[in-house]
Scaffold this active site. Structure first.
Site, PDB file in Angstrom:
ATOM      1  N   ARG A  96      -8.959   2.877   6.994  1.00 61.56           N
ATOM      2  CA  ARG A  96      -7.872   3.845   6.845  1.00 61.56           C
ATOM      3  C   ARG A  96      -7.138   3.437   5.725  1.00 61.56           C
ATOM      4  NH1 ARG A  96      -4.617   4.810  12.116  1.00 61.56           N
ATOM      5  NH2 ARG A  96      -4.176   2.544  12.062  1.00 61.56           N
ATOM      6  N   ASP A  97      -7.474   2.599   4.725  1.00 65.20           N
ATOM      7  CA  ASP A  97      -6.875   2.328   3.637  1.00 65.20           C
ATOM      8  C   ASP A  97      -7.938   1.993   2.600  1.00 65.20           C
ATOM      9  OD1 ASP A  97      -4.604   2.450   2.035  1.00 65.20           O
ATOM     10  OD2 ASP A  97      -3.790   0.108   2.535  1.00 65.20           O
TER      11      ASP A  97
END
Length: 175
Positions: A96-97
């Site tokens: 997610r990053d």
């Protein structure tokens, strides 16, 4: 070491994310994902710490600024990161990053390592509330920007944005 932030009211959330990173990272054993060996609290300071693999290298964003990668090296590096993401997705982990700063690259071998699983989520868990947006906007998939549930495909979208930036020296989504 997780140093105290300026806002003590956020400390519990910081520690929760820190421990989540350890829990997730310890389950992933792959050449292109940083290895996590131990976690604990320093007896003298009480600060939590993680013991990780030492990586000789630079963040990808630094290497991109130097502009020294060939197209072949960019493709090879991207494929290796994709292998790490596939492995994580098979284990049910969504990073997610994905962004250049979270990809460390060895200067000689150009082997990339994914780092910073602090906002990662294990599929099937409710690590964040619906509608919560975590990540770096320039690289986030549309569903992630909307705060919807994401899976490994969102990480691939982010990797595509990183690839675009490596090839063009411009962010795919500068807004």
């Amino acid at each position: 070491v997780l140093l105290p932030g300026s806002d003590e009211s956020l400390r519990a959330e910081e520690i929760t994310r820190f421990l989540r990173e350890v829990k997730i990272s310890r389950t992933l054993k792959h050449l292109n994902i940083v290895a996590v060996y131990d976690v604990g609290d320093d007896l003298d300071t009480g600060m939590p710490y993680i013991v990780m693999e030492y990586i000789t290298g630079k963040p990808l964003n630094t290497i991109m600024k130097e502009g020294l990668l060939t197209i072949r090296e960019i493709i090879t590096l991207t494929c290796q990161v994709a292998d790490g993401l596939d492995y994580a997705a098979q284990a049910g982990v969504v990073h997610r990053d994905i962004k250049p700063a979270n990809i460390l690259v060895h200067p000689d071998t150009l082997i990339p390592k994914l780092v910073d699983f602090g906002v990662a989520r294990i599929e099937g868990t409710n690590a964040t509330q619906a509608g919560t947006v975590l990540g770096t906007p320039h690289y986030m998939s549309p569903e992630q920007c909307r705060g919807e549930v994401v899976d490994g495909r969102s990480d691939l979208f982010s990797l595509g944005a990183v690839l675009y930036e490596m090839l063009t020296n411009q962010k795919a989504f500068p807004g």
